[in-house]
Design a protein around this motif. Structure first.
Motif, PDB file in Angstrom:
ATOM      1  N   ASP A 152       0.842  -1.419  -0.178  1.00 47.57           N
ATOM      2  CA  ASP A 152      -0.164  -0.018  -0.091  1.00 47.57           C
ATOM      3  C   ASP A 152       0.627   1.094   0.012  1.00 47.57           C
ATOM      4  OD1 ASP A 152       0.858   0.538   2.543  1.00 47.57           O
ATOM      5  OD2 ASP A 152      -0.942  -0.259   3.531  1.00 47.57           O
ATOM      6  N   GLU A 153       0.095   2.416   0.060  1.00 47.76           N
ATOM      7  CA  GLU A 153       1.060   3.568  -0.246  1.00 47.76           C
ATOM      8  C   GLU A 153       1.797   3.887   1.198  1.00 47.76           C
ATOM      9  OE1 GLU A 153      -1.372   7.381  -0.255  1.00 47.76           O
ATOM     10  OE2 GLU A 153      -3.239   5.884   0.294  1.00 47.76           O
ATOM     11  N   TYR A 192       1.038   1.161  -6.495  1.00 49.42           N
ATOM     12  CA  TYR A 192       1.766   1.478  -4.890  1.00 49.42           C
ATOM     13  C   TYR A 192       2.671   0.207  -5.091  1.00 49.42           C
ATOM     14  CZ  TYR A 192      -2.304   4.200  -3.727  1.00 49.42           C
ATOM     15  OH  TYR A 192      -3.142   5.063  -3.803  1.00 49.42           O
TER      16      TYR A 192
END
Length: 264
Positions: A152-153, A192
């Motif tokens: 994820d980011e 991402y």
């Protein structure tokens, strides 16, 4: 016994899932494995059905109150896999270790594991998502580090702190410690994921070849307290953890063959 610390300061990235499934896969390769649960949440101990406050735990071992072999659980349901359980008693252990200046704080786990080293091929150290005395002891005891990273980011949050701590441990306490690699978990082909790989490479963090692909079967297997190879033998993540065990064994065997490791 080769000791591998599985660590990330970010929670929910698959540290415990990796410890449990890597242990299961290594055991199928005729390797004997000790899993040490150093996270006060005790997720790995819950997985194996041994979150039991009436039993000895790694907390008593860290405090020097019991030898490791007295606290190890041999009946984990997985042949070849034993467990040194952990739970909320680690909170007290961390406080007591920090207050005790009569002996080195960093080497308690290393010294305790020396007494059982001949019994196992591998020791997997499941670390908490913080740099407490359990994590520090794991890094000082370990030969290798695996850093699970999700896609994820915010995946790289805390990575600088982990690398800095590893380098400090290498410099002052454990010069044989090596980063085996960061490993992508919950992997999906997103922007991402590409960015995480780019950022880790820019930081000089080695990457394992194996990635653990996203599948809901991982969560379902965890809830069922079963390794993926038993719960969903044909799912993608099962194949990935099998590949991870092969990659880990290959890396360790190559270094041991070259004589670059003190395998004790």
């Amino acid at each position: 016994m080769d000791k591998i610390a599985i660590i990330n300061l970010k929670g929910g990235v698959g540290k415990s899932v990796t410890a449990c499934n890597l242990a299961a896969e290594l055991a199928t390769k005729s390797k004997s494995v000790l899993v040490v649960d150093l996270d006060k949440q005790g997720n790995t101990s819950k997985f194996f059905g041994w979150l039991d406050y009436d039993r000895l735990s790694v907390a008593e071992v860290l405090l020097g109150e019991r030898f490791a072999n007295a606290a190890i659980v041999e009946d984990t349901g997985l042949p070849g896999v034993h467990l040194l359980p952990g739970d909320m008693r680690l909170l007290r252990a961390n406080r007591m270790i920090l207050m005790d200046t009569t002996e080195p704080q960093q080497y308690r786990l290393r010294d305790a594991l020396e007494h059982v080293a001949e019994n196992y091929d591998y020791c997997l150290l499941d670390c908490p998502p913080d740099l407490d005395m359990g994590s520090i002891n794991a890094l000082c005891a370990a030969d290798w580090v695996i850093i699970p990273v999700d896609c994820d980011e915010w995946a790289c949050d805390g990575m600088d702190e982990i690398i800095d701590q590893i380098e400090r441990v290498q410099m002052y306490y454990n010069p044989r410690l090596k980063i085996m690699g960061a490993m992508m978990t919950k992997y999906r082909r997103t922007k991402y994921a590409v960015d995480v790989i780019r950022r880790l490479s820019a930081q000089g963090v080695p990457m394992l070849r194996t990635v653990i692909r996203y599948t809901v079967k991982v969560s379902e297997a965890k809830s069922a307290h079963k390794p993926l190879r038993e719960f969903a033998p044909k799912c993608t993540a099962t194949d990935d953890y099998k590949a991870l065990a092969g990659e880990v064994d290959e890396i360790v065997s190559n270094v041991d063959t070259e004589g670059g490791h003190n395998n004790g």
